[in-house]
Design a protein around this motif. Structure first.
Motif, PDB file in Angstrom:
ATOM      1  N   ILE A 304      30.349  39.912  33.669  1.00 50.55           N
ATOM      2  CA  ILE A 304      31.090  40.949  33.557  1.00 50.55           C
ATOM      3  C   ILE A 304      31.388  41.464  34.970  1.00 50.55           C
ATOM      4  O   ILE A 304      32.264  42.032  34.961  1.00 50.55           O
ATOM      5  CB  ILE A 304      30.218  41.704  32.549  1.00 50.55           C
ATOM      6  CG1 ILE A 304      30.205  41.140  31.135  1.00 50.55           C
ATOM      7  CG2 ILE A 304      30.898  43.195  32.464  1.00 50.55           C
ATOM      8  CD1 ILE A 304      29.374  41.935  30.030  1.00 50.55           C
ATOM      9  N   ALA A 305      30.342  41.663  35.687  1.00 54.45           N
ATOM     10  CA  ALA A 305      30.565  42.310  37.160  1.00 54.45           C
ATOM     11  C   ALA A 305      31.398  41.467  37.895  1.00 54.45           C
ATOM     12  O   ALA A 305      32.439  42.056  38.585  1.00 54.45           O
ATOM     13  CB  ALA A 305      29.168  42.263  37.564  1.00 54.45           C
ATOM     14  N   ALA A 306      31.380  40.208  37.912  1.00 51.60           N
ATOM     15  CA  ALA A 306      32.584  39.434  38.620  1.00 51.60           C
ATOM     16  C   ALA A 306      33.937  39.859  37.997  1.00 51.60           C
ATOM     17  O   ALA A 306      35.032  40.031  39.020  1.00 51.60           O
ATOM     18  CB  ALA A 306      32.301  37.936  38.442  1.00 51.60           C
ATOM     19  N   LEU A 307      34.080  39.573  36.746  1.00 47.90           N
ATOM     20  CA  LEU A 307      35.473  39.902  36.303  1.00 47.90           C
ATOM     21  C   LEU A 307      35.952  41.330  36.585  1.00 47.90           C
ATOM     22  O   LEU A 307      37.084  41.459  36.930  1.00 47.90           O
ATOM     23  CB  LEU A 307      35.528  39.593  34.712  1.00 47.90           C
ATOM     24  CG  LEU A 307      35.234  38.184  34.503  1.00 47.90           C
ATOM     25  CD1 LEU A 307      35.119  37.830  32.917  1.00 47.90           C
ATOM     26  CD2 LEU A 307      36.432  37.304  35.090  1.00 47.90           C
ATOM     27  N   THR A 308      35.012  42.419  36.417  1.00 44.35           N
ATOM     28  CA  THR A 308      35.553  43.534  36.780  1.00 44.35           C
ATOM     29  C   THR A 308      35.895  43.792  38.268  1.00 44.35           C
ATOM     30  O   THR A 308      36.902  44.564  38.588  1.00 44.35           O
ATOM     31  CB  THR A 308      34.180  44.582  36.319  1.00 44.35           C
ATOM     32  OG1 THR A 308      33.903  44.459  34.975  1.00 44.35           O
ATOM     33  CG2 THR A 308      34.961  45.976  36.664  1.00 44.35           C
ATOM     34  N   LEU A 309      35.108  43.048  39.333  1.00 49.20           N
ATOM     35  CA  LEU A 309      35.508  43.231  40.647  1.00 49.20           C
ATOM     36  C   LEU A 309      36.909  42.512  40.878  1.00 49.20           C
ATOM     37  O   LEU A 309      37.685  43.150  41.605  1.00 49.20           O
ATOM     38  CB  LEU A 309      34.243  42.475  41.205  1.00 49.20           C
ATOM     39  CG  LEU A 309      34.510  42.482  42.859  1.00 49.20           C
ATOM     40  CD1 LEU A 309      34.614  43.912  43.489  1.00 49.20           C
ATOM     41  CD2 LEU A 309      33.458  41.677  43.632  1.00 49.20           C
ATOM     42  N   VAL A 310      37.247  41.530  40.022  1.00 48.90           N
ATOM     43  CA  VAL A 310      38.396  40.927  40.346  1.00 48.90           C
ATOM     44  C   VAL A 310      39.561  41.747  39.891  1.00 48.90           C
ATOM     45  O   VAL A 310      40.713  42.052  40.564  1.00 48.90           O
ATOM     46  CB  VAL A 310      38.463  39.574  39.567  1.00 48.90           C
ATOM     47  CG1 VAL A 310      39.967  39.059  39.468  1.00 48.90           C
ATOM     48  CG2 VAL A 310      37.431  38.598  40.176  1.00 48.90           C
ATOM     49  N   GLN A 311      39.342  42.539  38.702  1.00 54.24           N
ATOM     50  CA  GLN A 311      40.265  43.371  38.082  1.00 54.24           C
ATOM     51  C   GLN A 311      40.453  44.560  39.219  1.00 54.24           C
ATOM     52  O   GLN A 311      41.570  44.936  39.421  1.00 54.24           O
ATOM     53  CB  GLN A 311      39.990  44.167  36.962  1.00 54.24           C
ATOM     54  CG  GLN A 311      40.302  43.077  35.615  1.00 54.24           C
ATOM     55  CD  GLN A 311      39.793  43.702  34.513  1.00 54.24           C
ATOM     56  OE1 GLN A 311      38.452  44.159  34.040  1.00 54.24           O
ATOM     57  NE2 GLN A 311      40.718  43.863  33.533  1.00 54.24           N
ATOM     58  N   PHE A 312      39.375  45.022  39.778  1.00 54.99           N
ATOM     59  CA  PHE A 312      39.533  45.958  40.737  1.00 54.99           C
ATOM     60  C   PHE A 312      40.292  45.605  42.100  1.00 54.99           C
ATOM     61  O   PHE A 312      41.012  46.327  42.865  1.00 54.99           O
ATOM     62  CB  PHE A 312      38.371  46.748  41.389  1.00 54.99           C
ATOM     63  CG  PHE A 312      37.757  47.693  40.395  1.00 54.99           C
ATOM     64  CD1 PHE A 312      38.238  49.280  40.850  1.00 54.99           C
ATOM     65  CD2 PHE A 312      36.841  47.503  39.401  1.00 54.99           C
ATOM     66  CE1 PHE A 312      37.692  50.245  39.915  1.00 54.99           C
ATOM     67  CE2 PHE A 312      36.459  48.634  38.520  1.00 54.99           C
ATOM     68  CZ  PHE A 312      36.809  49.897  38.830  1.00 54.99           C
ATOM     69  N   LYS A 313      40.156  44.312  42.535  1.00 56.29           N
ATOM     70  CA  LYS A 313      40.890  43.851  43.495  1.00 56.29           C
ATOM     71  C   LYS A 313      42.256  43.713  43.321  1.00 56.29           C
ATOM     72  O   LYS A 313      43.352  43.967  44.153  1.00 56.29           O
ATOM     73  CB  LYS A 313      40.189  42.523  43.916  1.00 56.29           C
ATOM     74  CG  LYS A 313      38.818  42.424  44.455  1.00 56.29           C
ATOM     75  CD  LYS A 313      38.949  43.150  45.657  1.00 56.29           C
ATOM     76  CE  LYS A 313      37.496  43.124  46.503  1.00 56.29           C
ATOM     77  NZ  LYS A 313      37.436  43.968  47.791  1.00 56.29           N
ATOM     78  N   LEU A 314      42.618  43.231  42.234  1.00 52.89           N
ATOM     79  CA  LEU A 314      44.096  42.945  41.815  1.00 52.89           C
ATOM     80  C   LEU A 314      44.778  44.221  41.165  1.00 52.89           C
ATOM     81  O   LEU A 314      46.188  44.174  41.316  1.00 52.89           O
ATOM     82  CB  LEU A 314      44.058  41.991  40.414  1.00 52.89           C
ATOM     83  CG  LEU A 314      43.686  40.668  40.623  1.00 52.89           C
ATOM     84  CD1 LEU A 314      43.609  39.734  39.314  1.00 52.89           C
ATOM     85  CD2 LEU A 314      44.346  39.853  41.805  1.00 52.89           C
ATOM     86  N   GLN A 315      44.138  45.363  41.080  1.00 54.46           N
ATOM     87  CA  GLN A 315      44.812  46.655  40.631  1.00 54.46           C
ATOM     88  C   GLN A 315      45.640  46.992  41.905  1.00 54.46           C
ATOM     89  O   GLN A 315      46.672  47.955  41.518  1.00 54.46           O
ATOM     90  CB  GLN A 315      43.849  47.510  39.962  1.00 54.46           C
ATOM     91  CG  GLN A 315      42.692  48.025  41.151  1.00 54.46           C
ATOM     92  CD  GLN A 315      43.203  49.203  41.555  1.00 54.46           C
ATOM     93  OE1 GLN A 315      43.900  50.219  41.317  1.00 54.46           O
ATOM     94  NE2 GLN A 315      42.188  49.750  42.862  1.00 54.46           N
ATOM     95  N   LYS A 316      45.364  46.743  43.039  1.00 55.18           N
ATOM     96  CA  LYS A 316      46.207  47.344  44.113  1.00 55.18           C
ATOM     97  C   LYS A 316      47.597  46.659  43.832  1.00 55.18           C
ATOM     98  O   LYS A 316      48.444  47.194  44.394  1.00 55.18           O
ATOM     99  CB  LYS A 316      45.644  46.842  45.433  1.00 55.18           C
ATOM    100  CG  LYS A 316      44.092  47.499  45.484  1.00 55.18           C
ATOM    101  CD  LYS A 316      43.494  46.955  46.877  1.00 55.18           C
ATOM    102  CE  LYS A 316      42.193  47.735  47.078  1.00 55.18           C
ATOM    103  NZ  LYS A 316      41.509  46.993  48.162  1.00 55.18           N
ATOM    104  N   ARG A 317      47.811  45.579  43.449  1.00 54.47           N
ATOM    105  CA  ARG A 317      49.153  45.084  43.319  1.00 54.47           C
ATOM    106  C   ARG A 317      49.879  45.494  42.143  1.00 54.47           C
ATOM    107  O   ARG A 317      51.166  45.435  42.286  1.00 54.47           O
ATOM    108  CB  ARG A 317      49.052  43.504  43.098  1.00 54.47           C
ATOM    109  CG  ARG A 317      48.187  42.759  44.295  1.00 54.47           C
ATOM    110  CD  ARG A 317      48.171  41.248  43.838  1.00 54.47           C
ATOM    111  NE  ARG A 317      47.387  40.493  45.150  1.00 54.47           N
ATOM    112  CZ  ARG A 317      47.241  39.368  45.092  1.00 54.47           C
ATOM    113  NH1 ARG A 317      48.012  38.644  43.934  1.00 54.47           N
ATOM    114  NH2 ARG A 317      46.675  38.586  46.062  1.00 54.47           N
ATOM    115  N   TRP A 318      49.524  46.307  41.248  1.00 54.84           N
ATOM    116  CA  TRP A 318      50.506  46.573  40.027  1.00 54.84           C
ATOM    117  C   TRP A 318      50.037  47.930  39.408  1.00 54.84           C
ATOM    118  O   TRP A 318      50.601  48.429  38.677  1.00 54.84           O
ATOM    119  CB  TRP A 318      50.056  45.617  39.145  1.00 54.84           C
ATOM    120  CG  TRP A 318      48.854  45.570  38.429  1.00 54.84           C
ATOM    121  CD1 TRP A 318      47.509  44.998  38.788  1.00 54.84           C
ATOM    122  CD2 TRP A 318      48.231  46.265  37.154  1.00 54.84           C
ATOM    123  NE1 TRP A 318      46.657  44.873  38.020  1.00 54.84           N
ATOM    124  CE2 TRP A 318      46.851  45.947  36.863  1.00 54.84           C
ATOM    125  CE3 TRP A 318      48.967  47.173  36.293  1.00 54.84           C
ATOM    126  CZ2 TRP A 318      46.042  46.274  35.953  1.00 54.84           C
ATOM    127  CZ3 TRP A 318      47.954  47.608  35.303  1.00 54.84           C
ATOM    128  CH2 TRP A 318      46.842  47.214  35.016  1.00 54.84           C
TER     129      TRP A 318
END
Length: 322
Positions: A304-318
């Motif tokens: 869960i922590a890893a997927l949340t971190l990925v979402q925070f990284k990708l949110q800069k694009r959209w």
């Protein structure tokens, strides 16, 4: 000219006096500032203590117990990483993880449904919005036990309402929850139905926060409803979508109650619907394997922590912040 100097000297003296006065203000204001800090710490202390007692301390305990083996009559012994090795080699763990990811993908479908309904309910001049909003929100506040029992009746292969409706069109009856090919999707559908109202409230609030000037200007330029939705609503609603996607993903990865209610112990499809949390419950409270269960729970937390971190990284694009 001689009369100028006394006044200049007096002005300098007054300036020095004001300077000393200004310089002394932080010293006199330090006491109120410290009192404000103590008051702030006092207000956040209950939340901090509750977080430490009910979240952080259990997390540390789970991490410690994941390296131990529990005895039949209590007590535990240190066994190192054996529990993690067992978890990673167990086929049922990977099957449960795959089911959990399916639940996560299906659960995310509640977001576009909620966005579409929220956009329809935010139309100007629409009456009865509060009634529609309450009707959509009722499934979310309904007890999961009641939801599971009602949907078990709807999915029943002998007399369920869904099969009755399909029978009108000549379709064969199906045992939706007992068939391994459809059980996981049947439970996922119930997840979407029961959580759409929660995200609907969030998206309706987000749409109401968008200035109407943008819509009026676009309408004057000839933009239709669909163009206004995709060029104004969706970009400005992206922070709300980002927040909701994180909450939805975390809740979907922790799916347990619907599976527990809707799947009986002797159901032939129970292995095909078992989530990671369901497997944790089985190990910890039925098979008395607390050590591997603690390791499984800690690994789920890392996922869960890893997927949340990925979402925070990708949110800069959209994600577009106004």
């Amino acid at each position: 000219m001689m009369s100028v100097f006394p006044s200049t000297a007096a002005a300098k003296a007054a300036g020095r006096g004001r300077g000393r006065g200004l310089g002394s203000r932080p010293e006199s204001g330090s006491a109120p500032r410290s009192r404000n800090q103590r008051a702030a710490y006092l207000f956040i202390a209950p939340l901090g203590i509750g977080f430490a007692l009910f979240y952080f301390w259990p997390l540390l305990q789970t991490f410690f117990y994941s390296f131990t083996e529990f005895g039949v009559f209590g007590g535990n012994t240190w066994i190192g990483t054996d529990n993690y090795v067992r978890v990673l080699k167990d086929v049922t763990v990977w099957q449960a993880l795959g089911n959990t990811l399916i639940y996560c993908v299906i659960g995310l479908l509640a977001l576009p449904v909620a966005i579409g309904v929220a956009a329809l309910l935010n139309r100007r001049g629409l009456r009865g919005v509060a009634v529609y909003r309450a009707l959509y929100f009722i499934p979310f506040v309904t007890l999961p036990v009641a939801v599971g029992l009602v949907w078990n009746w709807l999915y029943n292969g002998d007399y369920g309402l869904i099969n009755e409706v399909f029978a009108w069109f000549g379709a064969d009856r199906r045992y939706w929850v007992s068939d391994p090919s459809t059980a996981v999707y049947a439970i996922g559908t119930v997840m979407v139905w029961s959580t759409t109202g929660y995200y609907l409230i969030i998206f309706m609030a987000g749409i109401k926060g968008i200035p109407q000037d943008y819509y009026e200007a676009a309408e004057l330029d000839g933009a239709g409803p669909l163009r206004r939705f995709f060029t104004i609503t969706m970009p400005l609603l992206s922070p709300t979508i980002f927040f909701s996607s994180i909450i939805c993903m975390i809740n979907s990865l922790q799916t347990f109650d619907l599976i527990y209610i809707m799947m009986a112990e002797k159901n032939p499809a129970i292995g095909d619907t078992q989530s990671v949390v369901s497997l944790f419950y089985k190990w910890a409270f039925i098979e008395n394997a607390q050590g591997p269960a603690a390791a499984l729970a800690f690994l789920l937390m890392l996922i869960i922590a890893a997927l949340t971190l990925v979402q925070f990284k990708l949110q800069k694009r959209w994600v577009h912040y106004a």
